[in-house]
Write a protein that holds these residues in place. Sequence first.
Motif, PDB file in Angstrom:
ATOM      1  N   CYS A 106       0.883  -1.283  -0.064  1.00  0.00           N
ATOM      2  CA  CYS A 106       0.070  -0.073   0.290  1.00  0.00           C
ATOM      3  C   CYS A 106       0.770   1.195  -0.042  1.00  0.00           C
ATOM      4  N   MET A 108       3.895   1.603  -0.990  1.00  0.00           N
ATOM      5  CA  MET A 108       4.649   1.918  -2.291  1.00  0.00           C
ATOM      6  C   MET A 108       3.914   2.437  -3.208  1.00  0.00           C
ATOM      7  N   ALA A 109       2.650   1.978  -3.183  1.00  0.00           N
ATOM      8  CA  ALA A 109       1.514   2.095  -4.248  1.00  0.00           C
ATOM      9  C   ALA A 109       1.179   3.575  -4.305  1.00  0.00           C
ATOM     10  N   ARG A 110       1.070   4.173  -2.761  1.00  0.00           N
ATOM     11  CA  ARG A 110       0.850   5.642  -2.784  1.00  0.00           C
ATOM     12  C   ARG A 110       2.411   6.521  -2.831  1.00  0.00           C
ATOM     13  N   MET A 111       3.209   5.540  -3.111  1.00  0.00           N
ATOM     14  CA  MET A 111       4.656   6.348  -3.249  1.00  0.00           C
ATOM     15  C   MET A 111       4.974   7.386  -2.107  1.00  0.00           C
TER      16      MET A 111
END
Lengths: 137, 137
Positions: A106, A108-111
């Motif tokens: 999550c 990493m997906a939101r950077m």
Amino acid sequence: MELLSPIVGGILIGLAASILFHFKGRIAGISGIVSGLIDPNKSGDKKWRLLFIFGILFGALVTMQLMPERRSVEIDGSLITMVLAGFLVGIGTRLGGGCTSGHGVCGMARMSTRSFVASVIFVSAAMLFVAISRHLY
Amino acid sequence: MASFIAGFVFAVGLVVADLTNPQTVMDFLDVLGDWNPSLLFVLVSAIITTHLGGKVIAPKKHNIAFAPPEHSSVDMKLICGSAIFGVGWGLAGYCPGPAVAGATLLQTKTWVFIVAMLVGMALVNFIFRCNSRSQSD
């Protein structure tokens, strides 16, 4: 190595995280969801956590019925290893504020910078530990 | 209900990707051995799906409060916690999600891991509570 099951599995995990985010506005971090269940400060916040955990248990049961080969799991570590490993995972994920799902997927997906740093550290630490314990000792 | 479905789909993904088997995880962490990169494919496809999911479905339009993680900068807690978690992960091949899903196989070692993990989490939660109490005094 077979590519289909890791990729399909990853897509399903991402789908699950999207569902939780969309309908509950929550991050699918398992360590955070589990630890919230035993945190007396979060007493008004337990229902969705419990439902999520029940979902995991039920989902695992059903899928393992459909894929019986996934039921043959051999755990190498001794009981004492499991105690130590669980304890370290519990402490570490609380201090670091997340695990493989919360930071690794999550975050990493939101950077998120924090999640990127956390993921690099826990993957490196785990690889380093395995390298030392399996090959240098 | 959404939380239950999210948990269910999450577990299907874990089992399909074979993450409920600590051996698969250890083979990924063992870079000096017969390296199995499948977990990398799981992570990347999960991250991409979650990223797209977060873009396509914005929780704002449903008026759900997004609960973002509380901290915002990289600190020692994040670094040490993630390193501790990494060592625990490398010790047994279990992180929190796969351990919970794997609990359905009713293996003693998995349950021992989960109980130890809960103890570790409760310990950190307890220390944090004491700290915040002494700071507010």
